[in-house]
Design an enzyme around this catalytic site. Structure first.
Site, PDB file in Angstrom:
ATOM      1  N   GLU A 132     -59.798  97.412  71.702  1.00 10.13           N
ATOM      2  CA  GLU A 132     -59.175  96.157  71.291  1.00 10.13           C
ATOM      3  C   GLU A 132     -59.902  95.004  71.991  1.00 10.13           C
ATOM      4  OE1 GLU A 132     -55.298  95.183  72.872  1.00 10.13           O
ATOM      5  OE2 GLU A 132     -54.630  94.670  70.861  1.00 10.13           O
ATOM      6  N   LYS A 149     -39.087  88.141  81.621  1.00  9.65           N
ATOM      7  CA  LYS A 149     -40.220  87.702  82.439  1.00  9.65           C
ATOM      8  C   LYS A 149     -41.396  87.407  81.507  1.00  9.65           C
ATOM      9  CE  LYS A 149     -43.910  89.075  84.118  1.00  9.65           C
ATOM     10  NZ  LYS A 149     -44.859  87.965  83.998  1.00  9.65           N
ATOM     11  N   GLU A 158     -44.337  97.704  72.794  1.00  7.72           N
ATOM     12  CA  GLU A 158     -45.224  97.219  71.727  1.00  7.72           C
ATOM     13  C   GLU A 158     -46.554  96.908  72.368  1.00  7.72           C
ATOM     14  OE1 GLU A 158     -42.224  95.600  68.463  1.00  7.72           O
ATOM     15  OE2 GLU A 158     -44.350  95.166  68.503  1.00  7.72           O
ATOM     16  N   CYS A 182     -51.872  91.203  68.501  1.00 15.07           N
ATOM     17  CA  CYS A 182     -51.865  92.668  68.527  1.00 15.07           C
ATOM     18  C   CYS A 182     -52.118  93.196  67.128  1.00 15.07           C
ATOM     19  CB  CYS A 182     -50.528  93.151  69.051  1.00 15.07           C
ATOM     20  SG  CYS A 182     -49.151  92.375  68.235  1.00 15.07           S
TER      21      CYS A 182
HETATM   22  P1  NAD Z   1     -50.740  92.396  79.768  1.00 16.73           P
HETATM   23  O1  NAD Z   1     -50.343  93.815  79.531  1.00 16.73           O
HETATM   24  O2  NAD Z   1     -51.748  92.113  80.773  1.00 16.73           O
HETATM   25  O3  NAD Z   1     -49.463  91.527  80.179  1.00 16.73           O
HETATM   26  C1  NAD Z   1     -48.281  91.519  79.416  1.00 16.73           C
HETATM   27  C2  NAD Z   1     -47.110  91.165  80.315  1.00 16.73           C
HETATM   28  O4  NAD Z   1     -46.977  92.189  81.287  1.00 16.73           O
HETATM   29  C3  NAD Z   1     -47.277  89.858  81.097  1.00 16.73           C
HETATM   30  O5  NAD Z   1     -46.023  89.207  81.203  1.00 16.73           O
HETATM   31  C4  NAD Z   1     -47.727  90.330  82.463  1.00 16.73           C
HETATM   32  O6  NAD Z   1     -47.394  89.433  83.487  1.00 16.73           O
HETATM   33  C5  NAD Z   1     -46.956  91.623  82.579  1.00 16.73           C
HETATM   34  N1  NAD Z   1     -47.516  92.598  83.526  1.00 16.73           N
HETATM   35  C6  NAD Z   1     -48.803  92.745  83.914  1.00 16.73           C
HETATM   36  N2  NAD Z   1     -48.902  93.735  84.831  1.00 16.73           N
HETATM   37  C7  NAD Z   1     -47.655  94.244  85.003  1.00 16.73           C
HETATM   38  C8  NAD Z   1     -47.102  95.280  85.794  1.00 16.73           C
HETATM   39  N3  NAD Z   1     -47.841  96.010  86.616  1.00 16.73           N
HETATM   40  N4  NAD Z   1     -45.792  95.520  85.690  1.00 16.73           N
HETATM   41  C9  NAD Z   1     -45.013  94.814  84.861  1.00 16.73           C
HETATM   42  N5  NAD Z   1     -45.468  93.804  84.091  1.00 16.73           N
HETATM   43  C10 NAD Z   1     -46.780  93.522  84.159  1.00 16.73           C
HETATM   44  O7  NAD Z   1     -51.109  91.825  78.325  1.00 16.73           O
HETATM   45  P2  NAD Z   1     -51.596  90.350  77.972  1.00 16.73           P
HETATM   46  O8  NAD Z   1     -52.999  90.236  78.453  1.00 16.73           O
HETATM   47  O9  NAD Z   1     -50.593  89.337  78.370  1.00 16.73           O
HETATM   48  O10 NAD Z   1     -51.546  90.435  76.363  1.00 16.73           O
HETATM   49  C11 NAD Z   1     -52.530  91.065  75.640  1.00 16.73           C
HETATM   50  C12 NAD Z   1     -52.149  92.480  75.258  1.00 16.73           C
HETATM   51  O11 NAD Z   1     -50.845  92.535  74.708  1.00 16.73           O
HETATM   52  C13 NAD Z   1     -53.027  93.067  74.180  1.00 16.73           C
HETATM   53  O12 NAD Z   1     -53.381  94.397  74.509  1.00 16.73           O
HETATM   54  C14 NAD Z   1     -52.168  93.073  72.947  1.00 16.73           C
HETATM   55  O13 NAD Z   1     -52.470  94.014  71.972  1.00 16.73           O
HETATM   56  C15 NAD Z   1     -50.831  93.285  73.494  1.00 16.73           C
HETATM   57  N6  NAD Z   1     -49.820  92.740  72.601  1.00 16.73           N
HETATM   58  C16 NAD Z   1     -49.087  93.598  71.832  1.00 16.73           C
HETATM   59  C17 NAD Z   1     -48.143  93.094  70.952  1.00 16.73           C
HETATM   60  C18 NAD Z   1     -47.322  93.995  70.086  1.00 16.73           C
HETATM   61  O14 NAD Z   1     -46.327  93.544  69.547  1.00 16.73           O
HETATM   62  N7  NAD Z   1     -47.696  95.242  69.931  1.00 16.73           N
HETATM   63  C19 NAD Z   1     -47.935  91.727  70.861  1.00 16.73           C
HETATM   64  C20 NAD Z   1     -48.708  90.893  71.650  1.00 16.73           C
HETATM   65  C21 NAD Z   1     -49.640  91.412  72.529  1.00 16.73           C
END
Ligand code: NAD
Length: 500
Positions: A396, A188, A264, A298
């Protein structure tokens, strides 16, 4: 060459996608559709269906059947490797198209998107070898009557949830390794960047992956994402995203079937610069570490921790780099920093910049939106006089905002670097090998760079310490994460009877 001739044009119509189940697209039909506008230009570029829970069930059923009848896990490593290699070749063939949609939906520079796609093909190629090398262990020292085997088996159906910052790269840091292990997938993607995940599903089918092994559902996190993390027939979940949603994933796993988790999450990553570093290299690396992908990584190096004797000089050097970096239209070949991916993220970054000002940090440069007539852009921003308790030093931001804190001793640098709930990545810049190794050992981070930053590749694993996550992706470590270990004791010859 005329600059305009090096700019790709926008699509005349948005591309319509379905979602992907059992080896084929399912058209959106009567479902609601999410229309995505390019963050650099505000024009519609893709239309993506909002899947229902029934759609998710259909995708999980497909992945479940493909796993349970062993159509993939039952193949030998050579056959799995052949599919992964073909997928790598097809990614290279379609690299321009994939990079184009990555840029259109995410806003990253097109040159960067192309480099990422090439790296993704490489991951499939590398993982193909791992499909053949994955193995267990044996104990031939248990006496004449016993042989011990430790075998690895694929975990089963794996759900993958990815964020919007590296839609294709993060996906490809997982999919080839998961497939190498023999698992099947329901992915997803983020609702704002789903196109390239769907293209990968097409590619895998064309490469000969049996139907049902790679399914993609699209839609919002709160609906379809939440349903996936709670799904009782999904055996493992790889979640990449914010720490806040990561917490919900852990709770949902506990409430449903205790699925195995890989997480992650966020980072607040230190860049430690010693006075004896090659300061020119370090300034370039530090600017790259926070400017790359508009700081929406990230692993962005968002906390500059610099030896006090060179702090003022070094901050001027970074400011000079920021002044020269090319911010602009993501479709322009010359662009180095593109658009901010979503309106919400743009507001978040601007709110942090305002908070930095009101909390008393000194703005050295940037701090404002850049106006290119359309889209949303933020100038690389540098704050000095930052203290440990300020929110810009702790939270962050996920944008091109760098904070500077000075230090006097190695111990103090390590203490500042570790003063965070996160532990994803860190960099150290020094020509003194003792200092470099001491810092590398004592700073808590899953990825470390010495005299460089953001280097990567398929061989080395990815993942975080502390609240940055659980488990590792990529490399052989990444394949092994998606396996279960089975211990097998084999009696040789006549059993010593229990009952005489
Ligand atoms: P997010 O957590 O809002 O969303 C990530 C994914 O989770 C999306 O596909 C979203 O649709 C889904 N999601 C949101 N709510 C959910 C729920 N209740 N249940 C299941 N899935 C859900 O993050 P974002 O805004 O897309 O990305 C930014 C964040 O991601 C930052 O905090 C960043 O540090 C982190 N990130 C981490 C890594 C890593 O490898 N550690 C890599 C990229 C991004």
């Amino acid at each position: 060459m005329d600059k305009s001739s090096t700019r790709l044009s926008l699509p005349t119509n948005p591309r319509e996608f379905g979602f992907f189940v059992d080896g084929a697209y399912v058209p959106a039909g009567s479902r609601e559709v999410f229309s995505r506008n390019s963050p650099g230009h505000d024009v519609p570029v893709t239309r993506i269906p909002k899947c229902t829970e029934e759609d998710l069930d259909m995708a999980v059923d497909s992945a479940r059947a493909a796993f349970d009848d062993r159509r993939w896990s039952g193949l030998n490593g050579q056959a799995r490797a052949a599919v992964l290699l073909r997928a790598g070749a097809l990614i290279r063939e379609r690299a321009k198209e994939i990079a184009y949609f990555e840029t259109l939906e995410n806003g990253k520079p097109i040159s960067q998107a192309r480099a990422e796609v090439a790296g993704c093909a490489d991951m499939f190629e590398y993982a193909s070898g791992l499909a053949r090398s994955l193995h267990g262990d044996s104990f031939n020292n248990l006496g004449d009557g016993m042989l011990g085997l430790v075998t690895r088996e694929p975990v089963g159906v794996v759900g993958i949830i990815t964020p919007w910052n590296f839609p294709f790269l993060i996906l490809c840091e997982r999919v080839p390794y998961i497939l190498a292990s023999g698992c099947t997938i329901v992915a997803k993607p983020s609702e704002v960047t789903s196109a390239t995940t769907l293209i990968l599903a097409e590619i895998l089918t064309e490469a000969g992956l049996p139907h049902g092994c790679m399914n993609v559902v699209t839609g919002s996190g709160s609906t379809i994402g939440q349903a996936l993390i709670e799904h009782p027939r999904v055996d493992m979940l790889s979640f990449t995203g914010s720490t806040a949603v990561g917490r919900r994933v852990v709770e949902a796993a506990g409430r449903s079937n205790f699925k195995k988790l890989g997480l992650e999450l966020g980072g607040k990553n230190p860049q430690i610069v010693f006075a004896d570093a090659d300061l020119e290299d370090a300034a370039d690396g530090v600017a790259f570490g926070i400017g790359f992908n508009t700081g929406q990584c990230c692993v962005s190096g968002s906390r500059l921790i610099v030896e006090r004797t060179v702090a003022e000089k070094f901050s001027q050097m970074v400011r000079d780099k920021f002044a020269k970096v090319v911010v602009g239209d993501p479709l322009d070949e010359a662009t180095q920093i593109g658009a901010i991916t979503t309106d919400a993220q743009n507001r978040t970054i601007m709110a942090y910049i305002e908070k930095g000002r009101t909390e008393g940090a000194r703005l050295i440069c940037g701090g404002e939106q850049m106006d290119f007539g359309r889209g949303r852009y933020i100038a690389p921003t540098l704050f000095a006089d930052v203290t440990a308790e300020m929110s810009i030093a702790r939270e962050e931001i996920f944008g091109p905002v760098l904070t500077i804190m000075p230090f006097d001793t190695v111990d103090e640098a390590i203490k500042i670097a570790n003063d965070t709930e996160y532990g994803l990545a860190a960099s150290v810049w020094t020509k003194n090998i003792d200092k470099a190794l001491m810092v590398t050992r004592r700073v808590q981070a899953g990825r470390f760079w010495v005299n460089t930053t953001l280097a990567g590749g398929p061989e080395l694993p990815l993942g975080g310490f502390k609240q940055s996550g659980w488990g590792r992706e990529a490399g052989m470590y990444g394949v092994e994460e998606y396996t279960q270990i089975k211990s097998v004791h084999i009696e040789i010859g006549k059993r010593t009877p229990w009952i005489a």
